[in-house]
Design a protein around this motif. Sequence first.
Motif, PDB file in Angstrom:
ATOM      1  N   LEU A  20       4.283   9.821  -6.034  1.00 27.28           N
ATOM      2  CA  LEU A  20       3.631   8.633  -6.548  1.00 27.28           C
ATOM      3  C   LEU A  20       3.664   7.531  -5.485  1.00 27.28           C
ATOM      4  O   LEU A  20       4.611   7.442  -4.703  1.00 27.28           O
ATOM      5  N   SER A  21       2.621   6.727  -5.484  1.00 23.30           N
ATOM      6  CA  SER A  21       2.542   5.590  -4.568  1.00 23.30           C
ATOM      7  C   SER A  21       2.372   4.305  -5.362  1.00 23.30           C
ATOM      8  O   SER A  21       1.750   4.299  -6.426  1.00 23.30           O
ATOM      9  N   CYS A  22       2.913   3.225  -4.835  1.00 21.45           N
ATOM     10  CA  CYS A  22       2.730   1.904  -5.432  1.00 21.45           C
ATOM     11  C   CYS A  22       2.500   0.915  -4.299  1.00 21.45           C
ATOM     12  O   CYS A  22       3.398   0.657  -3.488  1.00 21.45           O
ATOM     13  N   THR A  23       1.300   0.390  -4.248  1.00 22.64           N
ATOM     14  CA  THR A  23       0.940  -0.574  -3.214  1.00 22.64           C
ATOM     15  C   THR A  23       0.982  -1.981  -3.801  1.00 22.64           C
ATOM     16  O   THR A  23       0.428  -2.228  -4.881  1.00 22.64           O
ATOM     17  N   VAL A  24       1.631  -2.880  -3.084  1.00 21.97           N
ATOM     18  CA  VAL A  24       1.812  -4.257  -3.546  1.00 21.97           C
ATOM     19  C   VAL A  24       0.911  -5.180  -2.741  1.00 21.97           C
ATOM     20  O   VAL A  24       0.913  -5.133  -1.500  1.00 21.97           O
TER      21      VAL A  24
END
Length: 126
Positions: A20-24
Amino acid sequence: QVELLESGGGLVQTGGSLRLSCTVSGGVFRRYSLAWFRQAPGKEREREYVAAISVSQFYSDSVKGRFTIPRDNERDTVYLQMNSLRPEDTAVYYCAAKEGGLRYSVPSSDNIYDYWGQGTQVIVSS
């Protein structure tokens, strides 16, 4: 305005892997502590802590040894690498961010996080 965008969920068989990826966006990424939580089907009122990262990494007992939470400060992204997946890992996974470190906080407490993503679904088939 700070926004978190998760991606990478999907359907996988027991024993498989997902990342999973989470870009801020909208803030200074390197100043954030980040975490992953999940909500299992039928447990909409319960948000289960998975892992967190500041300078150090922290893991719940249920995922320790199977999941890792690396971060890439150049890409403003935190990942959740999930290996040896089990049906009980099925959930909607949420990314969370907190300004500052975790030194004086309890990483597993969802109320310390300032920002949340919309979630990404992970289904592990048996």
